[in-house]
Design a protein around this motif. Structure first.
Motif, PDB file in Angstrom:
ATOM      1  N   GLY A   1      -7.575  -6.425  -8.227  1.00 34.72           N
ATOM      2  CA  GLY A   1      -8.775  -7.893  -8.118  1.00 34.72           C
ATOM      3  C   GLY A   1      -7.948  -8.228  -6.234  1.00 34.72           C
ATOM      4  N   THR A   2      -6.200  -8.210  -6.498  1.00 38.79           N
ATOM      5  CA  THR A   2      -6.070  -8.911  -5.004  1.00 38.79           C
ATOM      6  C   THR A   2      -6.764  -7.660  -3.548  1.00 38.79           C
TER       7      THR A   2
ATOM      8  N   PHE B   1      -8.355  -5.709  -3.142  1.00 39.97           N
ATOM      9  CA  PHE B   1     -10.512  -5.409  -3.050  1.00 39.97           C
ATOM     10  C   PHE B   1     -10.227  -7.445  -2.372  1.00 39.97           C
ATOM     11  N   LEU B   2      -9.660  -7.837  -2.642  1.00 41.47           N
ATOM     12  CA  LEU B   2      -9.816  -9.540  -1.817  1.00 41.47           C
ATOM     13  C   LEU B   2      -9.585  -9.331  -0.515  1.00 41.47           C
ATOM     14  N   THR B   3      -7.950  -8.864  -0.161  1.00 49.97           N
ATOM     15  CA  THR B   3      -7.446  -8.842   0.609  1.00 49.97           C
ATOM     16  C   THR B   3      -7.085  -7.750   1.911  1.00 49.97           C
ATOM     17  N   VAL B   4      -8.207  -6.564   1.285  1.00 51.26           N
ATOM     18  CA  VAL B   4      -7.859  -5.612   2.097  1.00 51.26           C
ATOM     19  C   VAL B   4      -9.684  -5.275   2.068  1.00 51.26           C
ATOM     20  N   THR B   5      -9.891  -4.770   3.565  1.00 54.78           N
ATOM     21  CA  THR B   5     -10.997  -5.077   3.896  1.00 54.78           C
ATOM     22  C   THR B   5     -11.540  -3.580   4.426  1.00 54.78           C
ATOM     23  N   ASP B   6     -10.681  -3.233   4.895  1.00 59.15           N
ATOM     24  CA  ASP B   6     -11.903  -1.648   5.265  1.00 59.15           C
ATOM     25  C   ASP B   6     -11.095  -0.982   4.092  1.00 59.15           C
ATOM     26  N   PRO B   7     -12.456   0.291   3.935  1.00 62.32           N
ATOM     27  CA  PRO B   7     -12.931   0.802   2.327  1.00 62.32           C
ATOM     28  C   PRO B   7     -11.717   1.808   2.176  1.00 62.32           C
ATOM     29  N   VAL B   8     -11.697   2.706   3.296  1.00 56.68           N
ATOM     30  CA  VAL B   8     -10.782   3.938   2.983  1.00 56.68           C
ATOM     31  C   VAL B   8      -9.100   3.134   2.175  1.00 56.68           C
TER      32      VAL B   8
ATOM     33  N   ALA C   1      -5.091   1.981  -2.028  1.00 56.99           N
ATOM     34  CA  ALA C   1      -4.095   0.919  -2.992  1.00 56.99           C
ATOM     35  C   ALA C   1      -4.633   0.988  -3.908  1.00 56.99           C
ATOM     36  N   ALA C   2      -5.573   1.431  -4.333  1.00 58.09           N
ATOM     37  CA  ALA C   2      -5.955   1.032  -5.620  1.00 58.09           C
ATOM     38  C   ALA C   2      -6.115   2.595  -6.463  1.00 58.09           C
ATOM     39  N   PHE C   3      -5.731   3.522  -5.908  1.00 54.87           N
ATOM     40  CA  PHE C   3      -5.613   4.628  -6.208  1.00 54.87           C
ATOM     41  C   PHE C   3      -3.591   4.656  -6.330  1.00 54.87           C
ATOM     42  N   VAL C   4      -3.076   4.855  -5.447  1.00 57.58           N
ATOM     43  CA  VAL C   4      -1.533   4.071  -6.212  1.00 57.58           C
ATOM     44  C   VAL C   4      -1.281   3.043  -7.028  1.00 57.58           C
ATOM     45  N   ALA C   5      -1.564   2.389  -7.253  1.00 60.25           N
ATOM     46  CA  ALA C   5      -1.953   1.152  -8.599  1.00 60.25           C
ATOM     47  C   ALA C   5      -2.244   1.640  -9.592  1.00 60.25           C
ATOM     48  N   CYS C   6      -3.409   2.715  -9.723  1.00 56.59           N
ATOM     49  CA  CYS C   6      -3.593   3.644 -10.663  1.00 56.59           C
ATOM     50  C   CYS C   6      -2.660   4.655 -11.403  1.00 56.59           C
ATOM     51  N   LEU C   7      -2.087   5.056 -10.396  1.00 58.28           N
ATOM     52  CA  LEU C   7      -1.206   6.037 -10.888  1.00 58.28           C
ATOM     53  C   LEU C   7       0.070   5.345 -11.144  1.00 58.28           C
ATOM     54  N   ARG C   8       0.553   4.504 -10.284  1.00 68.17           N
ATOM     55  CA  ARG C   8       1.957   3.061 -10.859  1.00 68.17           C
ATOM     56  C   ARG C   8       1.535   2.909 -12.346  1.00 68.17           C
ATOM     57  N   PHE C   9       0.428   2.424 -12.673  1.00 65.34           N
ATOM     58  CA  PHE C   9       0.591   1.785 -14.533  1.00 65.34           C
ATOM     59  C   PHE C   9       0.008   2.842 -14.772  1.00 65.34           C
TER      60      PHE C   9
END
Length: 212
Positions: free
Chosen positions: A88-89, A91-98, A103-111
């Protein structure tokens, strides 16, 4: 004899129900519980294992949580809450779609690393697929809806080209899942920069239409 625990799928489903209400306590215990769960699985893991890893007595753990299933559910709920907050953070703070996709992919791997030890255990991969596919809607479906909504928002803002957001979201979710279940033998996705590069070059073009 070790009592077989509830399947990871059941634990995960009940953990989702706790995400909004689980208190931020017992971080050390929860870290220990997730480490034990990742290493031993729900059937073999015991409260003694968590006690040894956390430094908290077995009696105290039973008094706080009642049993290992309740402890693992609470630990998973805490991990889920942190993951959802991070996404959520982003998508609120990062505006560039790439950069969002990276960031989301890295978060998924970390999870994934929080509760699946190792890189190639077929049983762990199967447990991950079952866990993410369970429920109505399942975590995978919720993820697809979230991604589709963000793609549609980007299209309406003019930062993404027109396309079928549902198809794009489904492809992104399935491609990401494949990396979670079958980690690449070629690329070290534990390296954040490598993971970001994979997301930028393999996933982001699905929505931007631009090779990176």
């Amino acid at each position: 004899m070790t009592r077989p625990g509830a399947p990871l799928t059941s634990l995960f489903g009940r953990a989702i129900e706790q995400v909004s209400s689980a208190p931020e306590v017992d971080d050390g215990v929860f870290d220990a519980a997730l480490a034990v769960l990742a290493e031993r699985g729900t059937r073999a893991a015991t409260m003694d294992d968590v006690a040894a890893r956390s430094g908290i007595s077995r009696a105290t753990l039973f008094r706080r949580f009642g049993g290992k299933d309740a402890l693992f559910e609470a630990a998973l709920a805490r991990a889920l809450r942190g993951f959802l907050t991070e996404i959520g953070t982003t998508f609120l703070t990062v505006t560039d779609p790439v950069e969002r996709i990276e960031a989301a992919f890295v978060a998924c791997l970390r999870f994934r690393r929080r509760f699946v030890a190792g890189k190639s255990d077929p049983a762990h991969g199967a447990a991950l697929v079952a866990m993410l596919s369970a429920g109505e809607p399942s975590p995978l479906e919720l993820g697809r809806r979230f991604v589709a909504a963000r793609i549609e928002a980007g299209q309406s803002e003019g930062v993404l080209p027109p396309a079928d957001a549902d198809i794009q979201a489904d492809a992104i979710i399935r491609l990401t899942l494949s990396y979670l279940v079958l980690p690449s033998p070629v690329y070290d996705l534990d390296d954040v920069e490598v993971a970001r590069a994979v997301a930028r070059r393999a996933i982001a073009p699905l929505v931007t239409g631009i090779p990176n």
